[in-house]
Motif scaffolding. Structure first.
Motif, PDB file in Angstrom:
ATOM      1  N   LEU A   1      -8.473   3.453 -10.103  1.00 31.24           N
ATOM      2  CA  LEU A   1      -8.919   2.620 -10.966  1.00 31.24           C
ATOM      3  C   LEU A   1      -8.597   1.612 -10.489  1.00 31.24           C
ATOM      4  O   LEU A   1      -7.790   1.590  -9.555  1.00 31.24           O
ATOM      5  CB  LEU A   1      -7.954   2.827 -12.056  1.00 31.24           C
ATOM      6  CG  LEU A   1      -7.436   3.845 -13.023  1.00 31.24           C
ATOM      7  CD1 LEU A   1      -6.673   4.222 -13.808  1.00 31.24           C
ATOM      8  CD2 LEU A   1      -8.878   4.862 -13.417  1.00 31.24           C
ATOM      9  N   SER A   2      -9.248   0.679 -10.681  1.00 29.31           N
ATOM     10  CA  SER A   2      -9.031  -1.336  -9.975  1.00 29.31           C
ATOM     11  C   SER A   2      -8.596  -1.865 -11.644  1.00 29.31           C
ATOM     12  O   SER A   2      -8.771  -1.626 -12.448  1.00 29.31           O
ATOM     13  CB  SER A   2     -10.285  -1.496 -10.451  1.00 29.31           C
ATOM     14  OG  SER A   2     -10.927  -1.138  -8.862  1.00 29.31           O
TER      15      SER A   2
ATOM     16  N   GLN B   1       0.939  -0.881   0.196  1.00 34.65           N
ATOM     17  CA  GLN B   1       0.004   0.056   0.464  1.00 34.65           C
ATOM     18  C   GLN B   1       0.733   1.369  -0.047  1.00 34.65           C
ATOM     19  O   GLN B   1       2.316   1.461   0.492  1.00 34.65           O
ATOM     20  CB  GLN B   1      -1.141  -0.045   1.261  1.00 34.65           C
ATOM     21  CG  GLN B   1      -1.686   1.201   1.723  1.00 34.65           C
ATOM     22  CD  GLN B   1      -3.031   1.382   2.463  1.00 34.65           C
ATOM     23  OE1 GLN B   1      -3.125  -0.111   2.576  1.00 34.65           O
ATOM     24  NE2 GLN B   1      -3.285   1.896   2.891  1.00 34.65           N
ATOM     25  N   GLY B   2       0.796   2.333  -1.288  1.00 33.00           N
ATOM     26  CA  GLY B   2       1.596   3.722  -0.958  1.00 33.00           C
ATOM     27  C   GLY B   2       2.259   3.545  -2.031  1.00 33.00           C
ATOM     28  O   GLY B   2       3.022   4.327  -1.965  1.00 33.00           O
TER      29      GLY B   2
ATOM     30  N   VAL C   1      -6.510  -5.116  -7.275  1.00 33.46           N
ATOM     31  CA  VAL C   1      -6.427  -3.724  -5.747  1.00 33.46           C
ATOM     32  C   VAL C   1      -7.176  -2.588  -7.022  1.00 33.46           C
ATOM     33  O   VAL C   1      -7.220  -1.939  -7.960  1.00 33.46           O
ATOM     34  CB  VAL C   1      -4.660  -3.603  -5.912  1.00 33.46           C
ATOM     35  CG1 VAL C   1      -4.261  -5.060  -5.685  1.00 33.46           C
ATOM     36  CG2 VAL C   1      -4.273  -3.264  -7.318  1.00 33.46           C
ATOM     37  N   LYS C   2      -7.072  -1.550  -5.348  1.00 32.85           N
ATOM     38  CA  LYS C   2      -7.257   0.173  -5.588  1.00 32.85           C
ATOM     39  C   LYS C   2      -5.831   0.766  -5.832  1.00 32.85           C
ATOM     40  O   LYS C   2      -5.227   0.799  -5.677  1.00 32.85           O
ATOM     41  CB  LYS C   2      -8.255   1.014  -5.618  1.00 32.85           C
ATOM     42  CG  LYS C   2      -9.649   0.440  -5.519  1.00 32.85           C
ATOM     43  CD  LYS C   2     -11.145   0.314  -4.995  1.00 32.85           C
ATOM     44  CE  LYS C   2     -12.432  -0.579  -4.884  1.00 32.85           C
ATOM     45  NZ  LYS C   2     -13.267   0.490  -4.430  1.00 32.85           N
ATOM     46  N   VAL C   3      -5.746   1.531  -7.054  1.00 35.18           N
ATOM     47  CA  VAL C   3      -4.366   2.751  -7.620  1.00 35.18           C
ATOM     48  C   VAL C   3      -5.232   4.026  -7.861  1.00 35.18           C
ATOM     49  O   VAL C   3      -6.282   4.254  -8.005  1.00 35.18           O
ATOM     50  CB  VAL C   3      -3.663   2.092  -8.276  1.00 35.18           C
ATOM     51  CG1 VAL C   3      -2.842   0.596  -8.396  1.00 35.18           C
ATOM     52  CG2 VAL C   3      -4.794   1.964  -9.775  1.00 35.18           C
ATOM     53  N   ARG C   4      -4.606   5.198  -7.476  1.00 36.09           N
ATOM     54  CA  ARG C   4      -4.936   6.422  -7.856  1.00 36.09           C
ATOM     55  C   ARG C   4      -3.563   7.081  -8.821  1.00 36.09           C
ATOM     56  O   ARG C   4      -2.661   6.963  -8.539  1.00 36.09           O
ATOM     57  CB  ARG C   4      -5.074   7.312  -6.666  1.00 36.09           C
ATOM     58  CG  ARG C   4      -4.927   8.856  -7.094  1.00 36.09           C
ATOM     59  CD  ARG C   4      -4.943   9.942  -6.264  1.00 36.09           C
ATOM     60  NE  ARG C   4      -6.519   9.110  -5.282  1.00 36.09           N
ATOM     61  CZ  ARG C   4      -6.490   9.045  -3.283  1.00 36.09           C
ATOM     62  NH1 ARG C   4      -5.279   8.899  -2.904  1.00 36.09           N
ATOM     63  NH2 ARG C   4      -7.508   8.830  -3.229  1.00 36.09           N
TER      64      ARG C   4
ATOM     65  N   LEU D   1      -3.611   1.690  -3.184  1.00 38.16           N
ATOM     66  CA  LEU D   1      -4.637   2.237  -2.637  1.00 38.16           C
ATOM     67  C   LEU D   1      -4.985   1.033  -1.434  1.00 38.16           C
ATOM     68  O   LEU D   1      -4.949   1.431  -0.270  1.00 38.16           O
ATOM     69  CB  LEU D   1      -5.478   2.575  -2.893  1.00 38.16           C
ATOM     70  CG  LEU D   1      -5.730   3.782  -3.263  1.00 38.16           C
ATOM     71  CD1 LEU D   1      -7.142   4.367  -4.085  1.00 38.16           C
ATOM     72  CD2 LEU D   1      -5.669   5.294  -2.819  1.00 38.16           C
ATOM     73  N   GLN D   2      -4.299  -0.127  -1.875  1.00 41.33           N
ATOM     74  CA  GLN D   2      -3.676  -0.971  -0.549  1.00 41.33           C
ATOM     75  C   GLN D   2      -2.908  -2.049  -1.571  1.00 41.33           C
ATOM     76  O   GLN D   2      -2.861  -1.819  -2.779  1.00 41.33           O
ATOM     77  CB  GLN D   2      -5.179  -1.869  -0.307  1.00 41.33           C
ATOM     78  CG  GLN D   2      -5.940  -2.769  -2.125  1.00 41.33           C
ATOM     79  CD  GLN D   2      -7.159  -2.574  -2.502  1.00 41.33           C
ATOM     80  OE1 GLN D   2      -7.897  -1.646  -2.671  1.00 41.33           O
ATOM     81  NE2 GLN D   2      -7.764  -3.900  -2.076  1.00 41.33           N
TER      82      GLN D   2
END
Length: 174
Positions: free
Chosen positions: A159-160, A117-118, A148-151, A139-140
């Motif tokens: 987005l996933s 994460q991060g 997983v979700k990302v920014r 994000l996870q």
């Protein structure tokens, strides 16, 4: 063969304490001092299981050296949903504390994270001959194959995507 009353009472008390304590003891005869290659090879010989030889803490990677091979006593069978083979355990991560002498539930282990994460990762969208790449922040955490979700760092959009074996994230279909 009749069991002495004190021994029977002790076994019942031990079983009750184990069940109340949230774990199930492995009723076994110890086969100590075996190498890692013997651990993997001897498991086909019968009711042989691997149990922790020391406390394994949550988040710790499971190593063969931290496991002990035991043969179950006559008449005992391993419960379902228990990890018993070296291949099932090597390199996995403990999700909760694993105690010595207890079976290792399959639900108590997970794959090691490929992305934390991060972390900054490369994100790819591939459609036919079109490939779009961007940098994003996870994000996870996730292992290979996890969704997983990302920014996106440029647009801020969330987005996933699927974690790939090389640690990149694939968005959409390929």
């Amino acid at each position: 063969m009749a069991m002495p009353a004190s021994r029977s009472a002790f076994r019942c008390a031990a079983l009750v304490l184990a069940l109340l304590g949230g774990g199930m003891p492995a009723f076994a005869q110890d086969q100590a001092n075996q190498s890692a290659t013997q651990l993997a090879g001897n498991q086909a010989a019968g009711e042989v299981v691997l149990i922790p030889s020391r406390v394994i803490y949550p988040g710790e990677t499971i190593e063969i050296a931290a496991l002990k091979q035991v043969t179950l006593m006559a008449g005992r069978h391993k419960p379902d949903a228990v990890a018993t083979r070296a291949e099932e355990l090597q390199g996995k991560v403990a999700k909760r504390t694993l105690l010595p002498g207890r079976y290792i539930p399959s639900t108590a282990i997970r794959e090691a994270w490929l992305v934390e994460q991060g972390a900054a990762v490369q994100v790819f969208f591939i459609a036919g001959g079109l490939t779009i790449s961007a940098t994003a922040v996870t994000l996870q955490p996730g292992a290979a194959g996890d969704l997983v979700k990302v920014r996106n760092v440029d647009s801020g959009k969330i987005l996933s995507g699927t974690v790939m074996a090389d640690g990149t994230i694939r968005i959409g279909t390929s």
